[in-house]
Structures are given as structure tokens and as C-alpha cells.
Design a protein around this motif. Structure first.
Motif, PDB file in Angstrom:
ATOM      1  N   LEU A 150     -10.931   1.392   4.104  1.00 32.40           N
ATOM      2  CA  LEU A 150     -11.129   1.830   2.732  1.00 32.40           C
ATOM      3  C   LEU A 150     -11.843   0.747   1.941  1.00 32.40           C
ATOM      4  O   LEU A 150     -11.588  -0.443   2.120  1.00 32.40           O
ATOM      5  CB  LEU A 150      -9.788   2.158   2.072  1.00 32.40           C
ATOM      6  CG  LEU A 150      -9.238   3.541   2.411  1.00 32.40           C
ATOM      7  CD1 LEU A 150      -8.744   3.614   3.831  1.00 32.40           C
ATOM      8  CD2 LEU A 150      -8.148   3.917   1.448  1.00 32.40           C
ATOM      9  N   THR A 199     -12.856   0.083  -3.784  1.00 32.07           N
ATOM     10  CA  THR A 199     -12.459   1.111  -4.752  1.00 32.07           C
ATOM     11  C   THR A 199     -11.293   1.935  -4.231  1.00 32.07           C
ATOM     12  O   THR A 199     -10.728   2.735  -4.969  1.00 32.07           O
ATOM     13  CB  THR A 199     -13.630   2.049  -5.091  1.00 32.07           C
ATOM     14  OG1 THR A 199     -14.053   2.715  -3.902  1.00 32.07           O
ATOM     15  CG2 THR A 199     -14.781   1.286  -5.714  1.00 32.07           C
ATOM     16  N   ASP A 259     -14.680   8.309   3.105  1.00 34.11           N
ATOM     17  CA  ASP A 259     -14.799   9.648   3.677  1.00 34.11           C
ATOM     18  C   ASP A 259     -15.132   9.523   5.152  1.00 34.11           C
ATOM     19  O   ASP A 259     -15.989   8.718   5.540  1.00 34.11           O
ATOM     20  CB  ASP A 259     -15.905  10.453   2.990  1.00 34.11           C
ATOM     21  CG  ASP A 259     -15.607  10.742   1.539  1.00 34.11           C
ATOM     22  OD1 ASP A 259     -14.429  10.688   1.145  1.00 34.11           O
ATOM     23  OD2 ASP A 259     -16.560  11.035   0.796  1.00 34.11           O
ATOM     24  N   THR A 318     -11.281   4.108  -1.448  1.00 34.89           N
ATOM     25  CA  THR A 318     -11.573   5.403  -0.845  1.00 34.89           C
ATOM     26  C   THR A 318     -12.563   5.259   0.302  1.00 34.89           C
ATOM     27  O   THR A 318     -13.323   4.295   0.357  1.00 34.89           O
ATOM     28  CB  THR A 318     -12.192   6.401  -1.855  1.00 34.89           C
ATOM     29  OG1 THR A 318     -13.444   5.888  -2.299  1.00 34.89           O
ATOM     30  CG2 THR A 318     -11.280   6.648  -3.032  1.00 34.89           C
ATOM     31  N   VAL A 324      -7.797  15.516   1.336  1.00 27.92           N
ATOM     32  CA  VAL A 324      -7.545  14.179   0.799  1.00 27.92           C
ATOM     33  C   VAL A 324      -6.227  13.681   1.366  1.00 27.92           C
ATOM     34  O   VAL A 324      -5.211  14.373   1.286  1.00 27.92           O
ATOM     35  CB  VAL A 324      -7.494  14.185  -0.742  1.00 27.92           C
ATOM     36  CG1 VAL A 324      -7.132  12.807  -1.268  1.00 27.92           C
ATOM     37  CG2 VAL A 324      -8.834  14.636  -1.311  1.00 27.92           C
ATOM     38  N   VAL A 329      -3.605  10.374   1.359  1.00 30.18           N
ATOM     39  CA  VAL A 329      -3.218   9.124   0.709  1.00 30.18           C
ATOM     40  C   VAL A 329      -2.706   8.169   1.774  1.00 30.18           C
ATOM     41  O   VAL A 329      -1.850   8.533   2.591  1.00 30.18           O
ATOM     42  CB  VAL A 329      -2.152   9.377  -0.375  1.00 30.18           C
ATOM     43  CG1 VAL A 329      -1.717   8.068  -1.012  1.00 30.18           C
ATOM     44  CG2 VAL A 329      -2.687  10.333  -1.435  1.00 30.18           C
ATOM     45  N   ARG A 349     -11.182  12.728   3.066  1.00 36.48           N
ATOM     46  CA  ARG A 349     -11.238  11.582   2.162  1.00 36.48           C
ATOM     47  C   ARG A 349      -9.897  10.857   2.217  1.00 36.48           C
ATOM     48  O   ARG A 349      -8.851  11.462   2.028  1.00 36.48           O
ATOM     49  CB  ARG A 349     -11.528  12.007   0.733  1.00 36.48           C
ATOM     50  CG  ARG A 349     -11.443  10.822  -0.246  1.00 36.48           C
ATOM     51  CD  ARG A 349     -12.097  11.098  -1.534  1.00 36.48           C
ATOM     52  NE  ARG A 349     -13.531  11.113  -1.285  1.00 36.48           N
ATOM     53  CZ  ARG A 349     -14.433  11.515  -2.174  1.00 36.48           C
ATOM     54  NH1 ARG A 349     -14.060  11.937  -3.348  1.00 36.48           N
ATOM     55  NH2 ARG A 349     -15.720  11.488  -1.874  1.00 36.48           N
ATOM     56  N   TYR A 350      -9.958   9.563   2.485  1.00 34.42           N
ATOM     57  CA  TYR A 350      -8.767   8.723   2.490  1.00 34.42           C
ATOM     58  C   TYR A 350      -8.754   7.933   1.192  1.00 34.42           C
ATOM     59  O   TYR A 350      -9.764   7.344   0.807  1.00 34.42           O
ATOM     60  CB  TYR A 350      -8.778   7.785   3.703  1.00 34.42           C
ATOM     61  CG  TYR A 350      -8.579   8.544   4.998  1.00 34.42           C
ATOM     62  CD1 TYR A 350      -7.307   8.750   5.500  1.00 34.42           C
ATOM     63  CD2 TYR A 350      -9.653   9.091   5.683  1.00 34.42           C
ATOM     64  CE1 TYR A 350      -7.104   9.465   6.677  1.00 34.42           C
ATOM     65  CE2 TYR A 350      -9.471   9.803   6.850  1.00 34.42           C
ATOM     66  CZ  TYR A 350      -8.193   9.993   7.337  1.00 34.42           C
ATOM     67  OH  TYR A 350      -7.999  10.700   8.497  1.00 34.42           O
ATOM     68  N   VAL A 351      -7.600   7.933   0.531  1.00 36.59           N
ATOM     69  CA  VAL A 351      -7.438   7.276  -0.765  1.00 36.59           C
ATOM     70  C   VAL A 351      -6.259   6.326  -0.654  1.00 36.59           C
ATOM     71  O   VAL A 351      -5.188   6.701  -0.156  1.00 36.59           O
ATOM     72  CB  VAL A 351      -7.179   8.323  -1.873  1.00 36.59           C
ATOM     73  CG1 VAL A 351      -6.949   7.652  -3.209  1.00 36.59           C
ATOM     74  CG2 VAL A 351      -8.330   9.307  -1.951  1.00 36.59           C
TER      75      VAL A 351
END
Length: 64
Positions: free
Chosen positions: A38, A41, A45, A43, A12, A14, A52-54
Motif C-alpha cells: 500500500l 496514502t 489497486d 491504498t 474494497v 481494509v 482496492r486495498y485500503v
């Protein structure tokens, strides 16, 4: 009885922007560089490596 299976992202990351580039992080062992945006929401993948990018909570929303 079988236990339910879940999948988790490989890593993950950020991000402070909605647009990210992912190359798998493995140098020659990575994958082709892809640019991902992104979702609303916050996020996404990577379709190659599963990272996973958040979006960071205090990130600048660069969508107009």
C-alpha cells in the motif's frame, strides 16, 4: 450530452498491514498470487482484478 464515466474498484478490502497478497479470491477462477504494498496514502489497486486495498485507520505501520 454524455454523462461522465467513473470507474470503481471491484471490491474494497481494509487491511491492517501495508503488505497484502491478492489472488482474486476466486480459487481456480482467480489470478496468480501477487503481493502489493500500500502506498503512503494507504491504498493500492490490484492490477489483475481491480480490488482496492485500503489501510485501516488504526493499522500498524510496518514500514521502517
Amino acid at each position: 450530452m454524455n454523462a461522465p464515466t467513473t470507474t470503481t474498484p471491484a471490491e474494497v478490502i481494509v487491511s491492517r498491514t501495508r503488505r497484502v497478497g491478492c489472488d482474486g479470491g476466486g480459487g481456480a477462477l482467480g489470478h496468480p498470487l501477487v503481493y502489493l504494498t500500500l502506498s503512503r496514502t494507504g491504498t493500492i489497486d490490484c492490477p489483475y482484478c481491480g480490488r482496492r486495498y485500503v489501510l485501516a485507520e488504526d493499522a500498524h505501520d510496518d514500514e521502517h
